[in-house]
Design a protein around this motif. Sequence first.
Motif, PDB file in Angstrom:
ATOM      1  N   UNK A   1      39.924  42.184  44.066  1.00 53.33           N
ATOM      2  CA  UNK A   1      40.452  41.342  42.989  1.00 53.33           C
ATOM      3  C   UNK A   1      41.480  42.163  42.216  1.00 53.33           C
ATOM      4  N   UNK A   2      42.654  41.599  41.964  1.00 54.67           N
ATOM      5  CA  UNK A   2      43.681  42.401  41.297  1.00 54.67           C
ATOM      6  C   UNK A   2      43.425  42.508  39.793  1.00 54.67           C
ATOM      7  N   UNK A   3      44.098  43.444  39.182  1.00 54.70           N
ATOM      8  CA  UNK A   3      43.846  43.785  37.787  1.00 54.70           C
ATOM      9  C   UNK A   3      44.064  42.597  36.851  1.00 54.70           C
ATOM     10  N   UNK A   4      45.096  41.801  37.078  1.00 54.70           N
ATOM     11  CA  UNK A   4      45.328  40.636  36.211  1.00 54.70           C
ATOM     12  C   UNK A   4      44.162  39.657  36.262  1.00 54.70           C
ATOM     13  N   UNK A   5      43.614  39.438  37.447  1.00 51.74           N
ATOM     14  CA  UNK A   5      42.459  38.550  37.585  1.00 51.74           C
ATOM     15  C   UNK A   5      41.228  39.145  36.904  1.00 51.74           C
ATOM     16  N   UNK A   6      41.084  40.458  36.968  1.00 48.88           N
ATOM     17  CA  UNK A   6      39.964  41.106  36.291  1.00 48.88           C
ATOM     18  C   UNK A   6      40.074  40.921  34.777  1.00 48.88           C
ATOM     19  N   UNK A   7      41.284  41.001  34.251  1.00 50.39           N
ATOM     20  CA  UNK A   7      41.513  40.731  32.824  1.00 50.39           C
ATOM     21  C   UNK A   7      41.123  39.294  32.486  1.00 50.39           C
TER      22      UNK A   7
ATOM     23  N   UNK B   1      42.733  58.543  40.811  1.00 45.36           N
ATOM     24  CA  UNK B   1      43.716  58.455  41.898  1.00 45.36           C
ATOM     25  C   UNK B   1      43.644  57.098  42.594  1.00 45.36           C
ATOM     26  N   UNK B   2      44.779  56.643  43.066  1.00 44.33           N
ATOM     27  CA  UNK B   2      44.866  55.388  43.809  1.00 44.33           C
ATOM     28  C   UNK B   2      46.092  54.609  43.398  1.00 44.33           C
ATOM     29  N   UNK B   3      46.564  53.767  44.308  1.00 41.60           N
ATOM     30  CA  UNK B   3      47.775  52.980  44.063  1.00 41.60           C
ATOM     31  C   UNK B   3      47.509  51.649  43.374  1.00 41.60           C
ATOM     32  N   UNK B   4      46.258  51.198  43.383  1.00 41.56           N
ATOM     33  CA  UNK B   4      45.917  49.917  42.765  1.00 41.56           C
ATOM     34  C   UNK B   4      44.455  49.984  42.316  1.00 41.56           C
ATOM     35  N   UNK B   5      44.005  48.940  41.661  1.00 48.95           N
ATOM     36  CA  UNK B   5      42.655  48.979  41.092  1.00 48.95           C
ATOM     37  C   UNK B   5      41.587  49.059  42.189  1.00 48.95           C
ATOM     38  N   UNK B   6      41.842  48.471  43.336  1.00 49.57           N
ATOM     39  CA  UNK B   6      40.878  48.570  44.440  1.00 49.57           C
ATOM     40  C   UNK B   6      40.690  50.030  44.856  1.00 49.57           C
ATOM     41  N   UNK B   7      41.783  50.743  45.058  1.00 47.59           N
ATOM     42  CA  UNK B   7      41.699  52.146  45.459  1.00 47.59           C
ATOM     43  C   UNK B   7      41.063  53.005  44.368  1.00 47.59           C
ATOM     44  N   UNK B   8      41.328  52.678  43.116  1.00 50.69           N
ATOM     45  CA  UNK B   8      40.756  53.422  42.003  1.00 50.69           C
ATOM     46  C   UNK B   8      39.240  53.187  41.908  1.00 50.69           C
ATOM     47  N   UNK B   9      38.810  51.948  42.141  1.00 51.53           N
ATOM     48  CA  UNK B   9      37.368  51.663  42.161  1.00 51.53           C
ATOM     49  C   UNK B   9      36.705  52.343  43.351  1.00 51.53           C
TER      50      UNK B   9
END
Length: 161
Positions: free
Chosen positions: A86-92, A125-133
Amino acid sequence: IKTDIDLRGETEVACMGASPLGPRIWWCNVSSSAYEGMGSSWGKQQFAKVFRVFLDEDNYPIDFHCIAGQDRTGAVAFIINGLLGVDLNELYLDWEATGFWNPNSEHFNHKNLFNKLVNVFLQLPGNNIREKCEYYVREIGFSDYEIEKLRSIMLEKPVLH
């Protein structure tokens, strides 16, 4: 529901010893953290306990909650949904939807709360919230296999014709 993950602390559950949903439900009480607390070692330890419950298919369907279903529950949902892509905007938007009922709107806002959770992950580290999680979950001791196992349990698989 087979499993009731109760994220409330010891004083909040008082003398409960079982799920109010009935004796056939496994009551898993894991006092959890919220927001920036998810970056603390205690918050990570507690999330690891919760994540282990989600990795066992025999525990499904799972209900997880705290008192209001927005702070601690929202932090767990943020990480799981982040892992699921789920992308960051949707998480917000998901977090905002939990606050419509909240009469304490002066305090219940991004600046005071949710941004503190997001900042824990944006520093990883990571390019997007999925990689960071993914990094967060690996950092607390889980493997890529276990992350993929969660995804295989939680996501619908396409039907091949």
